[in-house]
Enzyme design. Structure first.
Site, mmCIF file in Angstrom:
data_model
loop_
_atom_site.group_PDB
_atom_site.id
_atom_site.type_symbol
_atom_site.label_atom_id
_atom_site.label_comp_id
_atom_site.label_asym_id
_atom_site.label_seq_id
_atom_site.Cartn_x
_atom_site.Cartn_y
_atom_site.Cartn_z
ATOM 1 N N GLU A 34 0.800 -0.973 0.052
ATOM 2 C CA GLU A 34 -0.148 0.200 -0.048
ATOM 3 C C GLU A 34 0.749 1.317 -0.065
ATOM 4 O OE1 GLU A 34 -3.353 0.859 -0.465
ATOM 5 O OE2 GLU A 34 -2.252 2.864 -0.389
ATOM 6 N N ARG A 108 -16.207 4.246 4.516
ATOM 7 C CA ARG A 108 -15.065 3.616 3.972
ATOM 8 C C ARG A 108 -13.975 3.381 4.723
ATOM 9 N NH1 ARG A 108 -10.325 4.289 1.364
ATOM 10 N NH2 ARG A 108 -9.776 3.048 -0.516
ATOM 11 N N TYR A 220 -27.401 9.249 3.440
ATOM 12 C CA TYR A 220 -27.571 8.182 4.470
ATOM 13 C C TYR A 220 -26.848 8.156 5.838
ATOM 14 C CZ TYR A 220 -23.945 6.135 1.781
ATOM 15 O OH TYR A 220 -22.502 6.071 1.052
ATOM 16 N N ASP A 299 -11.484 -1.127 -8.984
ATOM 17 C CA ASP A 299 -11.507 -0.018 -9.828
ATOM 18 C C ASP A 299 -10.478 0.134 -10.837
ATOM 19 O OD1 ASP A 299 -13.502 1.022 -8.351
ATOM 20 O OD2 ASP A 299 -12.662 2.850 -7.703
HETATM 21 C C1 FAD Z 1 -8.843 7.512 -0.492
HETATM 22 C C2 FAD Z 1 -9.852 7.035 -1.152
HETATM 23 C C3 FAD Z 1 -11.241 7.470 -0.714
HETATM 24 C C4 FAD Z 1 -12.584 7.030 -1.626
HETATM 25 N N1 FAD Z 1 -13.706 7.568 -1.098
HETATM 26 C C5 FAD Z 1 -14.861 7.210 -1.450
HETATM 27 C C6 FAD Z 1 -16.206 7.575 -1.264
HETATM 28 O O1 FAD Z 1 -16.231 8.449 -0.022
HETATM 29 N N2 FAD Z 1 -17.252 7.063 -1.787
HETATM 30 C C7 FAD Z 1 -17.301 6.119 -2.747
HETATM 31 O O2 FAD Z 1 -18.189 5.658 -3.233
HETATM 32 N N3 FAD Z 1 -16.062 5.527 -3.086
HETATM 33 C C8 FAD Z 1 -14.841 5.996 -2.531
HETATM 34 N N4 FAD Z 1 -13.541 5.773 -3.133
HETATM 35 C C9 FAD Z 1 -13.552 4.432 -4.060
HETATM 36 C C10 FAD Z 1 -13.963 3.255 -3.503
HETATM 37 O O3 FAD Z 1 -13.284 2.788 -2.377
HETATM 38 C C11 FAD Z 1 -13.727 2.233 -4.417
HETATM 39 O O4 FAD Z 1 -14.536 2.719 -5.727
HETATM 40 C C12 FAD Z 1 -14.121 1.081 -4.407
HETATM 41 O O5 FAD Z 1 -14.130 0.638 -2.995
HETATM 42 C C13 FAD Z 1 -13.200 -0.213 -5.141
HETATM 43 O O6 FAD Z 1 -12.124 0.046 -4.405
HETATM 44 P P1 FAD Z 1 -10.516 -0.628 -4.954
HETATM 45 O O7 FAD Z 1 -10.048 -1.426 -3.818
HETATM 46 O O8 FAD Z 1 -10.784 -1.218 -6.248
HETATM 47 O O9 FAD Z 1 -9.835 0.743 -5.175
HETATM 48 P P2 FAD Z 1 -9.418 1.720 -4.290
HETATM 49 O O10 FAD Z 1 -10.547 1.759 -3.110
HETATM 50 O O11 FAD Z 1 -9.408 3.136 -4.942
HETATM 51 O O12 FAD Z 1 -8.070 1.451 -3.335
HETATM 52 C C14 FAD Z 1 -6.845 1.506 -4.083
HETATM 53 C C15 FAD Z 1 -5.855 1.257 -3.241
HETATM 54 O O13 FAD Z 1 -4.397 1.173 -3.861
HETATM 55 C C16 FAD Z 1 -3.457 2.240 -3.338
HETATM 56 N N5 FAD Z 1 -2.565 2.394 -4.455
HETATM 57 C C17 FAD Z 1 -2.684 2.997 -5.539
HETATM 58 N N6 FAD Z 1 -1.507 3.000 -6.221
HETATM 59 C C18 FAD Z 1 -0.562 2.303 -5.528
HETATM 60 C C19 FAD Z 1 0.701 1.667 -5.942
HETATM 61 N N7 FAD Z 1 1.467 2.071 -7.033
HETATM 62 N N8 FAD Z 1 1.239 0.827 -5.151
HETATM 63 C C20 FAD Z 1 0.564 0.458 -3.832
HETATM 64 N N9 FAD Z 1 -0.552 0.913 -3.489
HETATM 65 C C21 FAD Z 1 -1.301 1.737 -4.477
HETATM 66 C C22 FAD Z 1 -4.324 3.309 -2.941
HETATM 67 O O14 FAD Z 1 -3.600 4.031 -2.081
HETATM 68 C C23 FAD Z 1 -5.572 2.655 -2.513
HETATM 69 O O15 FAD Z 1 -5.327 2.333 -0.876
HETATM 70 C C24 FAD Z 1 -12.279 6.022 -2.436
HETATM 71 C C25 FAD Z 1 -11.337 5.521 -2.813
HETATM 72 C C26 FAD Z 1 -9.938 5.838 -2.191
HETATM 73 C C27 FAD Z 1 -8.580 5.420 -2.792
#
Ligand code: FAD
Length: 400
Positions: A34, A108, A220, A299
């Site tokens: 991370e 979150r 909500y 994502d």
């Molecule tokens: C800080 C943040 C706040 C969010 N707030 C909201 C919200 O309020 N409401 C909502 O609907 N969605 C929000 N989202 C998006 C939501 O969490 C995602 O759409 C969903 O949960 C899918 O998550 P994911 O695990 O695919 O990606 P994400 O939740 O985006 O997580 C990706 C993770 O990868 C890490 N990362 C990125 N690049 C690197 C790298 N090179 N090496 C190591 N780690 C890396 C990031 O720091 C993050 O922790 C947020 C995302 C983040 C990162």
């Protein structure tokens, strides 16, 4: 020499942490990278419909999560044009009974810390904070995954790399450099207020969806009901990456001006102390899910508009399906890993595309104006709560 039984996951968001738990349960050793130094309280509310909550329950997270999650009793569908509620779709017991798992809304940060807590207790998962994925190199014994902490570069040997590093994925750059997130022309404004601040009708255990001309609003309760999460979606041209850029309350209030928007919506917006905004991007459907021993999740491969409330849900589902396809036997050979990751992508594509399209379509419906909005309101009323709930069966009733 056999391949390592280590899988490296880049990204400790909701998808990456869920995948770590699901893959560790299959006997793998997991390293989660991370880039953030701490899992901070950035972000606000997420909706977890039964398709996602079921998987979290199966991973043993109920005790950690339930005290912070709120189970809304219903979704109120409200039309700014009509000036009030069109109808209430039951969630709570009704949705839980129908789909066999709860509907939760949660901050979150609460979900992330519940997942991180379970990971801290797991002997086979190593979460490395402040470690940014940088590079990956295949060789005869699997992969060398390179990451950076400050000025120090380190590497881990792995049989597979999972890119769960969000919409601006660095892992995706390695397998599909030409795929770029596309700006939707919409911006989400987010804030919270103390539930005690406004009369009870504003803090009821409901998801409120306000539809209006070229904008909509979702509110909500989160944090055990103590706070109300508000998200307002508006068109705009500002499109910088990031989740938490400070925004001006004035801009939101102007977009939700009277008389187009009723007092109740404006009261809620006015209660928000400070606004953060994020530009809404999507990852094109053409993005590949895997290449050789590298796969994408959440994502990174399918960032979508949040209007079906399935961004986190789809990442959680991805994690479960990925773990279902990967086994220690498959990991005995490169061909086995590649086949498992290809099958994972094939298993996910059609469903995720349907959800992405549903989200886009719902956004268009929410923002209708003039006679189209009138037709929408009449059609929604005619549908009624039961039929509206049954239209969600394909999403909520899903099982891996
Ligand atoms: C800080 C943040 C706040 C969010 N707030 C909201 C919200 O309020 N409401 C909502 O609907 N969605 C929000 N989202 C998006 C939501 O969490 C995602 O759409 C969903 O949960 C899918 O998550 P994911 O695990 O695919 O990606 P994400 O939740 O985006 O997580 C990706 C993770 O990868 C890490 N990362 C990125 N690049 C690197 C790298 N090179 N090496 C190591 N780690 C890396 C990031 O720091 C993050 O922790 C947020 C995302 C983040 C990162």
């Amino acid at each position: 020499m056999a391949l390592s039984r280590t899988i490296v996951i880049a990204g400790a968001g909701i998808g990456g942490l869920t995948a770590a738990l699901a893959l560790a349960a299959r006997g793998f050793r997991i390293v989660v990278l991370e880039k953030a130094e701490r899992l901070e309280e950035v972000g606000a509310g997420l909706q977890l419909s039964p398709n996602a909550s079921r998987l979290l329950v199966e991973l043993g997270l109920t005790e950690r999560l339930a005290p912070r999650a709120v189970t809304p009793e219903a979704v109120s569908i409200i039309s700014a044009r009509a000036g009030g509620e069109l109808f209430r779709m039951p969630l709570g017991e009704a949705a839980a009974k129908r789909a066999g798992a709860p509907y939760w809304v949660v901050h979150r940060a609460d979900l992330q810390s519940a997942l991180a807590g379970a990971i801290a207790d797991h002997p086979d998962i190593d979460l490395k904070l402040g470690a940014a994925f940088e590079d990956v190199a295949p060789h005869a014994h699997g992969l060398t995954v390179v990451h950076r902490s400050g000025t120090i570069r380190r590497s881990d040997l792995a049989c597979a790399l999972i890119g769960a590093d969000g919409i601006w994925s660095a892992v995706r750059q390695h397998i599909a450099a030409d795929v770029k997130p596309r700006f939707s022309g919409l911006i989400a404004w987010r804030g919270t207020f103390d539930a005690a601040e406004l009369p009870q009708e504003y803090s009821a255990r409901r998801v409120q969806l306000w539809m209006g001309p070229n904008a909509h609003l979702v509110a909500y309760p989160i944090a055990g009901g103590g706070q109300i999460n508000v998200v307002a979606v508006l068109p705009g041209s500002w499109n910088s990456p990031g989740w938490s850029t400070p925004g001006e309350a004035r801009e939101v209030m102007e977009a939700f001006a009277a008389p187009r928007w009723p007092l109740a919506a404006r009261t809620m917006l006015g209660a928000v102390e400070s606004w953060r905004k994020w530009a809404l991007f999507g990852v094109p459907e053409s993005c590949p899910w895997s290449a050789g021993p590298v796969a994408l999740l959440g994502d990174a491969v399918h960032a979508m508009l949040p209007f079906a409330a399935q961004g986190a849900g789809m990442a959680i589902e991805d994690a479960a399906v990925l773990a279902g396809h990967l086994s220690l036997e498959a990991a005995e050979s490169e061909a086995g890993i590649e086949a498992a990751l290809t099958q994972y992508g094939l298993a996910r594509q059609a469903r995720v595309r349907r959800v992405q399209r549903t989200a886009r379509q719902q956004g268009r419906i929410y923002h209708l104006t003039g006679p189209f909005a009138l037709a929408r309101d009449v059609a929604i009323r005619a549908l009624g709560p039961e039929r509206m709930l049954s239209r969600q069966d394909w999403i909520y009733g899903w099982r891996p």
